[in-house]
Design a protein around this motif. Sequence first.
Motif, PDB file in Angstrom:
ATOM      1  N   ASP A  98       0.851  -1.191   0.000  1.00 37.78           N
ATOM      2  CA  ASP A  98       0.000   0.000   0.000  1.00 37.78           C
ATOM      3  C   ASP A  98       0.885   1.239   0.000  1.00 37.78           C
ATOM      4  OD1 ASP A  98      -2.735   1.286   0.401  1.00 37.78           O
ATOM      5  OD2 ASP A  98      -1.580   2.140   2.050  1.00 37.78           O
ATOM      6  N   TYR A  99       0.611   2.141  -0.932  1.00 36.80           N
ATOM      7  CA  TYR A  99       1.382   3.376  -1.065  1.00 36.80           C
ATOM      8  C   TYR A  99       0.583   4.558  -0.514  1.00 36.80           C
ATOM      9  CZ  TYR A  99       4.164   0.662  -4.489  1.00 36.80           C
ATOM     10  OH  TYR A  99       4.933  -0.285  -5.131  1.00 36.80           O
ATOM     11  N   ILE A 112      -7.442   3.876  -5.546  1.00 38.45           N
ATOM     12  CA  ILE A 112      -6.837   3.231  -6.709  1.00 38.45           C
ATOM     13  C   ILE A 112      -6.217   1.902  -6.274  1.00 38.45           C
ATOM     14  CG2 ILE A 112      -5.232   3.475  -8.622  1.00 38.45           C
ATOM     15  CD1 ILE A 112      -7.407   5.609  -8.552  1.00 38.45           C
ATOM     16  N   VAL A 113      -6.648   0.804  -6.895  1.00 39.82           N
ATOM     17  CA  VAL A 113      -6.115  -0.527  -6.578  1.00 39.82           C
ATOM     18  C   VAL A 113      -5.715  -1.219  -7.878  1.00 39.82           C
ATOM     19  CG1 VAL A 113      -6.496  -2.736  -5.417  1.00 39.82           C
ATOM     20  CG2 VAL A 113      -7.663  -0.674  -4.582  1.00 39.82           C
ATOM     21  N   ILE A 114      -4.483  -1.692  -7.929  1.00 38.30           N
ATOM     22  CA  ILE A 114      -3.989  -2.453  -9.079  1.00 38.30           C
ATOM     23  C   ILE A 114      -4.111  -3.937  -8.762  1.00 38.30           C
ATOM     24  CG2 ILE A 114      -1.971  -2.998 -10.501  1.00 38.30           C
ATOM     25  CD1 ILE A 114      -0.959  -0.153  -9.941  1.00 38.30           C
ATOM     26  N   PHE A 115      -4.800  -4.683  -9.621  1.00 40.65           N
ATOM     27  CA  PHE A 115      -4.905  -6.141  -9.501  1.00 40.65           C
ATOM     28  C   PHE A 115      -4.173  -6.734 -10.703  1.00 40.65           C
ATOM     29  CE2 PHE A 115      -8.699  -4.456  -7.394  1.00 40.65           C
ATOM     30  CZ  PHE A 115      -8.653  -5.111  -6.172  1.00 40.65           C
ATOM     31  N   ARG A 149       8.657  -6.086  -8.357  1.00 42.56           N
ATOM     32  CA  ARG A 149       8.469  -5.058  -7.319  1.00 42.56           C
ATOM     33  C   ARG A 149       9.092  -3.732  -7.745  1.00 42.56           C
ATOM     34  NH1 ARG A 149      10.053  -9.426  -3.798  1.00 42.56           N
ATOM     35  NH2 ARG A 149      12.126  -8.470  -3.610  1.00 42.56           N
ATOM     36  N   GLY A 150      10.249  -3.814  -8.403  1.00 44.85           N
ATOM     37  CA  GLY A 150      10.895  -2.589  -8.878  1.00 44.85           C
ATOM     38  C   GLY A 150      10.060  -1.865  -9.916  1.00 44.85           C
ATOM     39  N   ARG A 151       9.415  -2.622 -10.804  1.00 40.95           N
ATOM     40  CA  ARG A 151       8.552  -1.998 -11.824  1.00 40.95           C
ATOM     41  C   ARG A 151       7.342  -1.338 -11.175  1.00 40.95           C
ATOM     42  NH1 ARG A 151       6.169  -5.199 -15.536  1.00 40.95           N
ATOM     43  NH2 ARG A 151       6.205  -3.595 -17.141  1.00 40.95           N
ATOM     44  N   PHE A 152       6.723  -2.031 -10.215  1.00 40.78           N
ATOM     45  CA  PHE A 152       5.590  -1.422  -9.512  1.00 40.78           C
ATOM     46  C   PHE A 152       6.016  -0.133  -8.817  1.00 40.78           C
ATOM     47  CE2 PHE A 152       3.389  -5.698  -9.390  1.00 40.78           C
ATOM     48  CZ  PHE A 152       2.251  -5.295 -10.067  1.00 40.78           C
ATOM     49  N   ASP A 153       7.123  -0.186  -8.103  1.00 39.15           N
ATOM     50  CA  ASP A 153       7.591   1.002  -7.391  1.00 39.15           C
ATOM     51  C   ASP A 153       7.843   2.160  -8.357  1.00 39.15           C
ATOM     52  OD1 ASP A 153       7.479  -0.219  -4.913  1.00 39.15           O
ATOM     53  OD2 ASP A 153       9.599  -0.825  -4.928  1.00 39.15           O
ATOM     54  N   GLY A 154       8.457   1.859  -9.502  1.00 41.12           N
ATOM     55  CA  GLY A 154       8.753   2.903 -10.479  1.00 41.12           C
ATOM     56  C   GLY A 154       7.506   3.512 -11.086  1.00 41.12           C
ATOM     57  N   VAL A 155       6.557   2.654 -11.495  1.00 39.27           N
ATOM     58  CA  VAL A 155       5.331   3.152 -12.130  1.00 39.27           C
ATOM     59  C   VAL A 155       4.499   3.958 -11.143  1.00 39.27           C
ATOM     60  CG1 VAL A 155       3.129   2.444 -13.152  1.00 39.27           C
ATOM     61  CG2 VAL A 155       5.249   1.340 -13.886  1.00 39.27           C
ATOM     62  N   VAL A 172      -1.683   4.476  -4.157  1.00 35.27           N
ATOM     63  CA  VAL A 172      -2.119   3.271  -4.863  1.00 35.27           C
ATOM     64  C   VAL A 172      -1.927   2.069  -3.941  1.00 35.27           C
ATOM     65  CG1 VAL A 172      -1.611   1.713  -6.802  1.00 35.27           C
ATOM     66  CG2 VAL A 172      -1.559   4.178  -7.161  1.00 35.27           C
ATOM     67  N   THR A 173      -2.788   1.068  -4.074  1.00 37.34           N
ATOM     68  CA  THR A 173      -2.583  -0.237  -3.440  1.00 37.34           C
ATOM     69  C   THR A 173      -2.358  -1.262  -4.547  1.00 37.34           C
ATOM     70  OG1 THR A 173      -3.984   0.301  -1.545  1.00 37.34           O
ATOM     71  CG2 THR A 173      -3.567  -2.029  -1.959  1.00 37.34           C
TER      72      THR A 173
END
Length: 387
Positions: free
Chosen positions: A98-99, A153-156, A175-181, A189-190
Amino acid sequence: MAPKKRKDDSESEELPASEDSDSDFIDSEDEKPKKKAAPKKKAAAAPKKSPAAKKVKTEEGEAKPKAAAKPKPKPAGPTTGPTDNGWNFSGDSVIYKDYGCKPSAKIAGFDFDGTLCVVKSGAQFALGPNDWRLYNGKVAAKLKQYVDDGYRIVIFSNQNSIKSKLDGKAAENVRGRFDGVVGALGVPVTVVAATQKDKYRKPDTGMWAFFSEQLAGGVAPDVSSSFFVGDSIDGGDEGFAQALGLAYRTERQEFGPPDDLGAAPGAGAEAKVTVSAAVPDNAKIVGIFAQLAARLQGVGKGFESRAFKKAGDVLGSYDKPITLASLKAVGALPGVGKGSLAVIKEVLETGTTAKLTDPLPGKEDKPAAAPPAPGTNKARDEALAFM
């Protein structure tokens, strides 16, 4: 004078009392002196039973020894994962982070790859944690507007490359791609990602259930005021939304067409990408094939994208100049079919190909269909049958 009678025995003087005087009749056996009892011998210890003997006894009906108690399973729920930086895992098939989101009953759900971002390199799958670009320039602003309107906002996302190795290299890249995007989006975002082909993988609804039970902050999502956006390359996103009764839109209906992946933002469609070729004169053809693969990947044409990428790799390693005179030999190379050969011929004759400027062959921008009533699974079944 008559003689005196002898006293009868019964009239004799009373004798002193004895142990036997209280009985009129004495058994002859009792008159014999009792023998001293021999000391009891200690019983020999019973021999230990062999495993075979135990087995026989068990078969004859004796109660089996109680099996060792099995350890109680850990209670369900989030478990801290193997990483710091806020990432967690549940079991061996869900990672989440969760961000900074606030609870809300209104959920704006999104797929990840092909919806919020695309692979920058044009490869079928990302080559590393930095191999991504936002789908287009409208994405960040659109998500910010949803947050301002009270949505969460939730990404599934399905991320099967990780499988059960939640602390492996593939997991680190994802995880790196999620963090970057998410950093580029600039909004809370979650992220919930399924890493295996189980109940959590879309179109199954396990990720939504996990979010609702563990991450929603006590606020149950309202399906009627929520929606989901996905690219539906394999029907998984649309099936996921329809199984839950969520309104569904494609990425093109939500954001419009993607930015051209063969060029940097704002550049022309024929801007070159970085390529390598065994023969320098072949680099232009190899570069065009890389651009075509990237453009097609961005609109969900995975099969065609992979075909152009494979052909481009073969042409890049070809150790002879590609000319009109050598087309027959080039056409015999593995992975270079009639379509690829036609593009090569066009580039050799004109210096380019119309495929770089033709409208992208993406999905039609049809109006979003109204969501089915909750519990209706017909559309989901059709999507699964299609897969």
